[in-house]
Write an enzyme that holds these catalytic residues in place. Structure first.
Site, PDB file in Angstrom:
ATOM      1  N   ASP A 129      65.541 -31.313  61.271  1.00  0.00           N
ATOM      2  CA  ASP A 129      64.194 -31.788  61.626  1.00  0.00           C
ATOM      3  C   ASP A 129      63.322 -32.124  60.420  1.00  0.00           C
ATOM      4  O   ASP A 129      62.112 -32.371  60.569  1.00  0.00           O
ATOM      5  CB  ASP A 129      63.490 -30.736  62.488  1.00  0.00           C
ATOM      6  CG  ASP A 129      64.107 -30.641  63.869  1.00  0.00           C
ATOM      7  OD1 ASP A 129      64.445 -31.693  64.435  1.00  0.00           O
ATOM      8  OD2 ASP A 129      64.264 -29.515  64.375  1.00  0.00           O
TER       9      ASP A 129
ATOM     10  N   ASP B 114      68.090 -36.810  68.868  1.00  0.00           N
ATOM     11  CA  ASP B 114      66.798 -36.683  68.172  1.00  0.00           C
ATOM     12  C   ASP B 114      66.918 -36.985  66.678  1.00  0.00           C
ATOM     13  O   ASP B 114      65.964 -37.433  66.039  1.00  0.00           O
ATOM     14  CB  ASP B 114      66.226 -35.266  68.327  1.00  0.00           C
ATOM     15  CG  ASP B 114      66.457 -34.644  69.684  1.00  0.00           C
ATOM     16  OD1 ASP B 114      67.487 -34.955  70.312  1.00  0.00           O
ATOM     17  OD2 ASP B 114      65.632 -33.835  70.121  1.00  0.00           O
TER      18      ASP B 114
HETATM   19  N1  GLY Z   1      63.608 -32.645  68.962  1.00  0.00           N
HETATM   20  C1  GLY Z   1      63.494 -31.696  70.018  1.00  0.00           C
HETATM   21  C2  GLY Z   1      62.674 -32.189  71.114  1.00  0.00           C
HETATM   22  O1  GLY Z   1      62.445 -33.370  71.277  1.00  0.00           O
HETATM   23  O2  GLY Z   1      62.215 -31.354  71.885  1.00  0.00           O
END
Ligand code: GLY
Length: 394
Positions: free
Chosen positions: A106, A177
């Protein structure tokens, strides 16, 4: 030309009026949350990840912690109001302080709306350095055998993300993601002239295009690959309704992520992939413009995701610029979603901290139909595109 050039006068005036409402609201909210790292809003009040219990480093580096600062930076750029920049600067040193504790992909979600946005707007050398250091850390998660960036963990762990899924072996796991983290790598290559970042991102995008996008154009949330051979082991429903379903936010991450990879590489296949996702998704947008948590969830109960709504809308606005033959359809769908958020799922009172009302973390996770700060970020980003005032970070 920007997407604003394709709006009717009526929609231009509406977009400008919404930006005014955002500014009016945030002028109050920013003071209450000036020294917070908000992730969600409860009873109208931002929470604060700085005060979260548990692993302090991870709470400080919680994956959505960049979006509050990102919203402030975007509004600083749009309005020139210095107070936005003053408060936005609070977040980055905290993220920098816990970078080495973050065993997650992330990093792009965290450093793009903070460090990269600060650098793009102000030219800050410190912010540039911070973003480059973060990009190096993210690069360490790339596995040449799988061709992808590993999502979570750094060892041989097993984990079940949702009660609907069996455990997965994290060493080979990546998620759709992660497409949104790639722009940090593309940016680092462009900034330094070092092609390693670009190639890691491009490899990831190419593998994700083959593994995550189904024949019908819908997108899988999680894929587990063999960490030594790269062969697909299994896929998971993750934050969506279940295996084979279509988690709306995942559709958004794919739409936005492949569009971004096209913008950074010029590879037509990434744009074609985003177009396939859009062709599948557009007919499923409900008549009232509100987006469900999963496009294949049961009709009852209604579980809404304003986060997915903002992500899908902001991606469709980019696609409307890039694909003239589909412009009307993409722009029309984005406007429908954004009008719905403004009229049916927003709180414009300056006395509460949330803008949007009904985001959902995951179909089987706690926290349905409530505000998340990243829902507000993507709504603001999309509205700023309509106003011709957005700074591109993806
Ligand atoms: N990247 C995790 C979410 O979208 O909740």
């Amino acid at each position: 030309m920007s997407v604003r050039d394709y709006l009717t006068n009526e929609d231009r005036q509406w977009a400008d009026a919404v930006i005014e409402k955002i500014h009016h609201k945030l002028t109050a909210v920013r003071e209450r949350s000036a020294t917070k790292l908000p992730a969600e809003t409860n009873d109208g009040v931002h929470d604060d990840k700085l005060k979260a219990a548990g692993n302090v480093g991870i709470a400080k580096g919680f994956w959505t912690n960049g979006f509050w600062a990102g919203m402030l930076w975007q509004m600083y750029h749009a309005t020139g109001d210095e107070r936005y920049a003053e408060i936005a600067r609070f977040t980055l040193p905290i993220l920098d302080g816990c970078l080495l504790e973050l065993d997650t992909h992330d990093i792009g979600f965290l450093w793009l709306p903070t460090a990269v946005l600060d650098y793009k707007i102000t030219g800050s050398a410190a912010a540039r350095q911070s973003a480059l250091t973060a990009a190096k850390w993210l690069m360490g998660r790339f596995n040449p055998a799988t061709g992808v960036i590993r999502a979570w963990g750094g060892g041989n762990e097993q984990m079940a993300l949702s009660r609907a899924d069996p455990p997965m072996h994290l060493a080979g796991v990546t998620i759709i993601d992660c497409m949104m983290n790639l722009p940090l790598l593309y940016w680092a290559s462009a900034e330094t002239g070092d092609p390693r970042y670009y190639h890691a991102a491009d490899h990831h995008a190419a593998k994700a295009m083959r593994a995550f996008v189904r024949g019908d154009g819908s997108v899988i949330h999680i894929c587990e690959f063999d960490p030594d051979t790269g062969a697909l082991v299994q896929d998971f429903g993750g934050q969506g309704y279940g295996k084979g379903s279509a988690w709306a936010r995942g559709q958004g991450w794919g739409l936005c992520g492949f569009t971004a990879s096209y913008k950074h590489t010029g590879r037509q296949e990434y744009l074609d992939t985003a177009k396939r996702i859009a062709a599948w998704l557009l007919p499923l947008i409900p008549e009232n413009g509100l987006i469900p948590c999963d496009f294949r969830q049961p009709a009852e109960p209604w579980v809404q995701d304003d986060i997915a709504a903002g992500v899908i809308a902001t991606a469709l606005l980019d696609l409307a610029e890039l694909v003239p033959e589909e412009r009307e359809a993409y722009l029309g769908a984005a406007l429908k979603i954004l009008h719905a958020l403004d009229a049916q799922s927003a709180d414009w009172s300056p006395d509460t901290d949330n803008i949007t009302l009904r985001g959902t973390a995951g179909y089987h996770l706690p926290g349905r139909n409530k505000n998340y700060v990243y829902a507000d970020y993507y709504f603001v980003e999309a509205m700023l595109k309509l106003a011709g005032k957005n700074v591109t970070i993806w």
